[in-house]
Enzyme design. Structure first.
Site, PDB file in Angstrom:
ATOM      1  N   HIS A 307       0.797  -1.091   0.030  1.00 46.60           N
ATOM      2  CA  HIS A 307      -0.052   0.014  -0.080  1.00 46.60           C
ATOM      3  C   HIS A 307       0.880   1.120   0.126  1.00 46.60           C
ATOM      4  O   HIS A 307       1.768   1.256   0.618  1.00 46.60           O
ATOM      5  CB  HIS A 307      -0.847   0.180   1.328  1.00 46.60           C
ATOM      6  CG  HIS A 307      -1.886   0.992   1.097  1.00 46.60           C
ATOM      7  ND1 HIS A 307      -1.909   2.212   1.456  1.00 46.60           N
ATOM      8  CD2 HIS A 307      -3.269   0.887   0.607  1.00 46.60           C
ATOM      9  CE1 HIS A 307      -2.933   2.942   1.235  1.00 46.60           C
ATOM     10  NE2 HIS A 307      -3.988   1.994   0.663  1.00 46.60           N
ATOM     11  N   ASP A 364      -8.067  -5.163  -0.188  1.00 44.69           N
ATOM     12  CA  ASP A 364      -8.584  -6.044  -1.185  1.00 44.69           C
ATOM     13  C   ASP A 364      -8.119  -7.665  -1.153  1.00 44.69           C
ATOM     14  O   ASP A 364      -8.615  -8.448  -1.841  1.00 44.69           O
ATOM     15  CB  ASP A 364      -7.786  -5.490  -2.537  1.00 44.69           C
ATOM     16  CG  ASP A 364      -8.458  -4.231  -2.941  1.00 44.69           C
ATOM     17  OD1 ASP A 364      -9.868  -4.024  -2.594  1.00 44.69           O
ATOM     18  OD2 ASP A 364      -7.984  -3.388  -3.192  1.00 44.69           O
TER      19      ASP A 364
HETATM   20  N1  CMC Z   1       4.035  -7.786  -4.858  1.00 43.78           N
HETATM   21  C1  CMC Z   1       5.450  -7.714  -5.039  1.00 43.78           C
HETATM   22  N2  CMC Z   1       6.364  -6.612  -4.768  1.00 43.78           N
HETATM   23  C2  CMC Z   1       5.671  -5.461  -4.523  1.00 43.78           C
HETATM   24  C3  CMC Z   1       4.213  -5.413  -4.556  1.00 43.78           C
HETATM   25  C4  CMC Z   1       3.447  -6.554  -4.489  1.00 43.78           C
HETATM   26  N3  CMC Z   1       2.206  -6.382  -4.209  1.00 43.78           N
HETATM   27  N4  CMC Z   1       4.124  -4.299  -4.068  1.00 43.78           N
HETATM   28  C5  CMC Z   1       5.134  -3.477  -4.016  1.00 43.78           C
HETATM   29  N5  CMC Z   1       6.086  -4.348  -4.299  1.00 43.78           N
HETATM   30  C6  CMC Z   1       7.602  -3.849  -4.312  1.00 43.78           C
HETATM   31  C7  CMC Z   1       7.904  -2.958  -5.575  1.00 43.78           C
HETATM   32  O1  CMC Z   1       8.167  -3.732  -6.653  1.00 43.78           O
HETATM   33  C8  CMC Z   1       8.852  -2.314  -4.931  1.00 43.78           C
HETATM   34  O2  CMC Z   1      10.225  -3.037  -4.939  1.00 43.78           O
HETATM   35  P1  CMC Z   1      11.487  -2.217  -5.141  1.00 43.78           P
HETATM   36  O3  CMC Z   1      11.853  -1.446  -4.022  1.00 43.78           O
HETATM   37  O4  CMC Z   1      12.520  -3.598  -5.292  1.00 43.78           O
HETATM   38  O5  CMC Z   1      11.390  -1.545  -6.489  1.00 43.78           O
HETATM   39  C9  CMC Z   1       8.542  -1.807  -3.539  1.00 43.78           C
HETATM   40  O6  CMC Z   1       7.805  -2.911  -3.212  1.00 43.78           O
HETATM   41  C10 CMC Z   1       7.683  -0.503  -3.443  1.00 43.78           C
HETATM   42  O7  CMC Z   1       6.800  -0.706  -4.300  1.00 43.78           O
HETATM   43  P2  CMC Z   1       6.040   0.561  -5.018  1.00 43.78           P
HETATM   44  O8  CMC Z   1       5.439  -0.058  -6.437  1.00 43.78           O
HETATM   45  O9  CMC Z   1       6.874   1.496  -5.106  1.00 43.78           O
HETATM   46  O10 CMC Z   1       4.938   1.180  -3.978  1.00 43.78           O
HETATM   47  P3  CMC Z   1       3.908   2.032  -4.491  1.00 43.78           P
HETATM   48  O11 CMC Z   1       3.458   2.624  -3.058  1.00 43.78           O
HETATM   49  O12 CMC Z   1       3.852   2.770  -5.538  1.00 43.78           O
HETATM   50  O13 CMC Z   1       2.697   0.946  -4.778  1.00 43.78           O
HETATM   51  C11 CMC Z   1       0.780  -0.419  -4.544  1.00 43.78           C
HETATM   52  C12 CMC Z   1       1.583   0.738  -3.758  1.00 43.78           C
HETATM   53  C13 CMC Z   1      -0.488  -0.689  -3.762  1.00 43.78           C
HETATM   54  C14 CMC Z   1       0.429  -0.015  -5.928  1.00 43.78           C
HETATM   55  C15 CMC Z   1       1.673  -1.759  -4.881  1.00 43.78           C
HETATM   56  O14 CMC Z   1       2.148  -2.123  -3.521  1.00 43.78           O
HETATM   57  C16 CMC Z   1       0.873  -2.820  -5.703  1.00 43.78           C
HETATM   58  O15 CMC Z   1       1.131  -2.842  -6.730  1.00 43.78           O
HETATM   59  N6  CMC Z   1       0.317  -3.655  -4.866  1.00 43.78           N
HETATM   60  C17 CMC Z   1      -0.757  -4.651  -5.585  1.00 43.78           C
HETATM   61  C18 CMC Z   1      -1.832  -4.026  -6.094  1.00 43.78           C
HETATM   62  C19 CMC Z   1      -2.700  -4.045  -4.763  1.00 43.78           C
HETATM   63  O16 CMC Z   1      -3.089  -4.701  -3.985  1.00 43.78           O
HETATM   64  N7  CMC Z   1      -3.384  -2.713  -4.872  1.00 43.78           N
HETATM   65  C20 CMC Z   1      -4.558  -2.302  -3.780  1.00 43.78           C
HETATM   66  C21 CMC Z   1      -4.073  -1.245  -2.939  1.00 43.78           C
HETATM   67  S1  CMC Z   1      -5.236  -0.971  -1.740  1.00 43.78           S
HETATM   68  C22 CMC Z   1      -6.845  -0.603  -2.345  1.00 43.78           C
HETATM   69  C23 CMC Z   1      -6.930   0.747  -2.894  1.00 43.78           C
HETATM   70  O17 CMC Z   1      -5.795   1.228  -3.326  1.00 43.78           O
HETATM   71  O18 CMC Z   1      -7.651   0.761  -3.453  1.00 43.78           O
END
Ligand code: CMC
Length: 428
Positions: A307, A364
């Protein structure tokens, strides 16, 4: 702490005020940055460090795992309140009295008839259409049937627009679902509670009475409360920025629905269930999928994990996980997917990749399991999220308009070509 931040740019020093919220969040107020520094701006893709507004609606502490609507903890609201009370609280700032709540519900019910011509639009969609595309379009279509713009300086006008959308949106949700399932489009029942009515509108078969199950009603009520607001997330920011151009409420909401659809946001609930199904079909090998999630060469992500703000745990996920156990148990549903979800969670919680990056299950991860136990198909999950988020979007739109916020218009750092001469087509 000093009440000023000092920034030095190209040898010159500038001071900017520090502002502090009621929960001690601190920000540097850079409203005058560009004008006082001859054009310097900040660059923050994804707005990871940027506050777009001051808001009194929802407080979220990602480090401590706190979520509060108007000061009330999500745990207490999920346990003690109903969805309509929470909607009132979010939109108008205080919990309603009994009389206020009754009036609010009566006013919503009075607005819960949709123009018959909207049926023709619903009919025109192919059954294969994704329900999120349909509901975003239908919400936008409401602007055509309600063309006069809301006078935001009139409390009465604002209130009318709010009860109108709270009345009509569940009908559009039910019609989206029924059309896909070949069921006749119908209206709800004015004698029912808001959530009961949604269930009946969705599931009533034409040839039999709808039997209410209190477990299902309570489960949906709780899920809608947990999704009702989440401060400046992607869809809410979209609603606020669209509305800041003074486009109307319904048009602003339809932009929020589209933003919510994406798998990184609300669409994650569908993506989680599809992922869990795929793991099950593949023999239930959770370790294999954990390895894929950690492999930077593999685009696979563990959906329902991570998140932008929560770096401890998502308090909504805690409540939903417990509810999933209870509801499946109460309904007598055995879903092997729940065990796969729990196994993935257990592995992730002790895996350094997830621990170091502070990746925990989000709202989710378990919600789809409950929706499925309630008989809601996977492609409707994000629509159910939208149904819950509706009061949050409305509250945020209302706050933005009442605060008379300026039109949202970020700047950029241009990195393209500098001036060059046009080449006629024969010379390219
Ligand atoms: N699985 C594997 N690796 C992950 C995941 C995941 N679900 N989420 C983040 N990472 C890793 C990412 O690859 C990165 O690694 P590194 O530092 O080595 O490059 C690190 O964790 C930080 O991730 P980020 O993408 O920079 O974080 P963000 O704040 O930009 O993204 C997020 C947050 C929710 C988009 C992301 O965690 C994600 O894609 N999660 C899966 C989709 C999901 O469950 N979304 C629902 C969010 S909650 C409900 C809502 O928003 O409505």
């Amino acid at each position: 702490m000093s009440d000023k931040a000092t920034i030095e740019i190209k040898g010159k020093t500038y001071e900017f005020p520090i502002i502090e919220g009621t929960e001690n969040e601190v920000a540097i107020d850079i409203k005058n940055l560009r004008s006082s520094t001859e054009g310097v701006i900040t660059l923050d893709p994804g707005y990871k460090n940027t506050g777009s507004c001051e808001s009194a609606i929802t407080f979220l502490d990602g480090e401590k795992g706190i979520l509060r609507y108007r000061g009330y903890s999500i745990e207490e609201l999920a346990e003690k309140a109903n969805f309509l009370e929470v909607a009132f609280l979010l939109i108008f700032g205080e919990l309603p009295t009994k009389e206020q709540l009754e009036k609010f519900h009566a006013d919503i019910k009075a607005q819960s008839v949709v123009d018959e011509d909207v049926r023709k639009i619903v009919d025109a969609f192919p059954k294969s259409a994704h329900p999120m595309g349909v509901i975003a379009s239908l919400t936008s279509a409401l602007t055509a049937f309600n063309p006069s713009s809301v006078n935001v300086n009139s409390e009465e006008d604002m209130y009318k627009a709010i009860v109108k959308i709270l009345g009509k949106f569940p009908v559009l949700v039910a019609w989206t679902f029924r059309k896909k399932n070949g069921l006749p489009l119908d209206y709800g029942d004015k004698n029912l509670g808001y959530v009961e009515n949604i269930l009946k509108m969705m599931f009533k078969q034409p040839n039999e009475d709808y039997l209410f199950n209190p477990i299902v009603i309570n489960a949906l009520d709780k899920l809608l409360i947990l999704h009702a607001d989440h401060e400046q997330n992607c869809s809410t920011s979209t609603v606020r920025i669209a509305g800041s151009s003074h486009v109307g409420l319904f048009a602003s909401l339809s932009t929020g629905i589209s933003a919510l659809w994406g798998p990184l946001h609300g669409g994650a609930n569908q993506a989680v269930l599809e992922m869990l199904e795929a793991i099950k079909e593949d023999g239930g090998d959770t370790e294999k999928y954990m390895a894929k999630a950690k492999d930077k060469e593999d685009p696979f992500r563990l959906m329902g994990f991570g998140h932008r703000v929560y770096k401890n745990f998502d308090p909504r996920a805690k409540i939903i996980k417990k509810a999933a156990d209870e509801i499946l148990n109460d309904l007598g549903v055995e879903d092997p997917i729940l065990n796969i979800a729990k196994a993935l969670e257990q592995e992730a919680l002790k895996d350094p990749y997830f621990v170091d990056r502070k990746l925990y299950p989000n709202v989710d991860f378990y919600s789809g399991i409950i929706y499925r136990a309630m008989g809601i198909p996977t492609d409707m999950f994000t629509v159910m999220f939208a149904l819950g988020r509706l009061p949050g979007w409305i509250a945020q739109w209302r706050e933005m308009r009442l605060n008379n916020e300026p039109i949202g218009r970020p700047r950029q750092i241009y990195v393209g070509e500098t001036l060059r001469s046009f080449k006629t087509i024969d010379k390219r």
